[in-house]
Design an enzyme around this catalytic site. Structure first.
Site: not given
Ligand code: EPZ
Length: 438
Positions: A121, A129, A126-127, A406, A97, A312, A26-27
């Site tokens: 999810c 910034d 999920r910021p 999903r 997301r 995950d 998926k990802n």
């Molecule tokens: C990807 O999320 C995956 N999603 C997630 O899978 C997976 O859990 C994660 O990588 C870790 O392997 C997809 O690929 C679509 P984030 P990712 O929201 O890393 C911080 C699933 O179940 N952050 O960016 O893109 C945030 O707080 C999903 O398939 C900021 O600080 O997730 C966190 O600590 C769940 N500022 C970290 O980054 C931002 O602007 C990752 O969060 C964005 C993120």
């Protein structure tokens, strides 16, 4: 109409057997589909998992002005219309997301993009910034209007240097793709290293991009012109999270389970953890064979960005630890809301003590009993399926269509094929008391 799973548990017996074939990731697929915006012609994708999220990503592109044709199961061709729009449909983007990764290619190609705060999810804040900061670093203006983010870069994007304070996968992918069409060089330091990122970069480079370092902490992108998909086909890599989920299920309930069409090299951390818990695992080139032992040892799990233990798989692993003989700990380092399922597991008989929002103590071995459960998100939902299979008696899991579907293609038929008693029931929405009286 919502969907519910009804599962008859094995009561701790090891009854799973046979072969389960892992689908495309998926990802990986979601971001490759978004990358279609970087192409001047048609792009063909294969081994795309037929799940709600990939269908939704295609819907997003169609809504903005793309031709999406499905030639066979898991195979799609995508081409953009000349009047491709730059607004992500809030109704679709809010539910996933991953929609956020579309913003990079759209802004880089068209100089504008607007999008809602993406949903997905509920596992943490999920910021956004890092996205806003990155767009501004590349020369765009970002503002909010009527609840949507508007990003404008009239003269196109300039390459920029980033150091990510958090190793976000989607932030890394978004700016890797934006850099493909930006002027000059883009460098992303402290980049995420998930294998899906290197896989995407490899495909984009075959189509004319100039990306180096994907899969390492520093990715460098030399901006150029639109890519061409001519004569190339994107093949989605196997889903390491799905493979890991079946591995954990097999470790709990299999006489012998063969997990095929997978990439064991992407599962080194889960395999290492399971072996240290006493699970016998045989690894072949594209197959993993697992048998449930009579005794599982307690271990300590700490999630970490790749190649560490994947967040995950944290929920499915916690289910396994409820069956270990002794005390285990689970430390979720990435998302602050990702132990949200613990109370439901405890209602099944697990002994889980929350030490803080990131840490849990799991005492085993406890007998699990079937319960009515609400799936809170995609990965915890699958963990509930695993727990229901291990448990004694019947479990009912609600919200399957908005969570488990999903990310896991045709999951009930694939589980039934290896011995699980599972049925999907379509449930009419609860009528409100007012409606009942009128
Ligand atoms: C990807 O999320 C995956 N999603 C997630 O899978 C997976 O859990 C994660 O990588 C870790 O392997 C997809 O690929 C679509 P984030 P990712 O929201 O890393 C911080 C699933 O179940 N952050 O960016 O893109 C945030 O707080 C999903 O398939 C900021 O600080 O997730 C966190 O600590 C769940 N500022 C970290 O980054 C931002 O602007 C990752 O969060 C964005 C993120």
């Amino acid at each position: 109409m919502s969907n519910t799973f009804v599962i008859n548990g094995f009561g701790g017996q090891r009854k799973l057997h046979g072969v389960v074939k892992v689908t495309g990731a998926k990802n990986a697929a979601l971001k490759a589909i978004a990358a279609a915006v970087l192409f001047r012609d048609t792009v063909t994708f294969t081994n795309i998992p037929e799940i709600n999220d990939t269908l939704r990503m295609f819907d997003l592109l169609k809504d903005m002005g793309a031709e999406v044709s499905k030639t066979k199961h898991g195979t799609y061709a995508v081409s953009l219309h000349p009047d491709f729009a730059t607004e992500l449909s809030p109704g679709i983007a809010r539910r996933m997301r991953a929609s956020i990764v579309l913003t990079g290619p759209v802004l880089a190609r068209y100089g504008k993009v607007s999008f809602p705060h993406p949903g997905g999810c509920v596992i943490g804040a999920r910021p956004l910034d890092l996205f806003v900061d990155g767009f501004e670093k590349m020369g765009a203006r970002v503002y909010i209007k009527d609840g949507s983010y508007i990003v404008e870069a009239k003269g196109g994007l300039n390459g920029a240097k980033f150091f990510l304070k958090n190793q976000s996968v989607t932030v890394t992918e978004t700016f890797m793709m934006a850099g493909v069409l930006a002027r000059g060089i883009t460098t992303i330091k402290n980049a995420a290293m998930e294998p899906e990122i290197a896989h995407l970069a490899g495909f984009l480079n075959e189509c004319g991009a100039n990306i180096s370092g994907a899969g390492t902490p520093t990715i460098t992108i030399k901006g150029g012109k639109l890519l061409t998909g001519k004569g190339r086909v994107y093949k989605t890599m196997p889903d390491r999270i799905e493979a890991g989920s079946f591995l954990i299920l097999g470790a709990l309930a299999a006489r012998e389970l063969h997990i095929t069409n997978c990439e064991p090299a992407h599962l080194e951390s889960p395999i290492e953890a399971l072996r240290s818990a006493g699970i016998p695992i045989e690894v072949k080139k594209t197959e993993i064979i697992v048998r449930a032992p009579s005794k599982i040892m307690p271990i300590d799990i700490k999630t970490h960005e790749y190649p560490g233990f994947p967040t995950d798989l944290q929920a499915p692993m916690t289910v396994l630890l409820t069956q270990a003989d002794g005390e285990s700990t689970v430390f979720e380092t990435i998302f602050e809301g990702r132990l949200n399922y613990a109370e439901s597991l405890s209602s099944m008989g697990a002994s889980i003590t929350m030490m803080d929002p990131h840490r849990a103590l799991v005492r085993g071995k406890t007998e699990l009993r079937g319960r009515k459960l609400e799936s809170p998100d995609l990965r915890a939902g699958l963990a509930f399926v695993i727990a229901a299979i291990v448990a004694k008696g019947e479990s009912v899991i609600h919200n399957v269509d908005t969570t488990i579907d999903r990310g896991y293609e045709d999951i009930e038929n694939r589980l039934r094929a290896i011995g699980v008693g599972i049925e999907r029931v379509k449930v009419l929405p609860e009528v409100s008391s007012m409606e009942q009286t009128t």
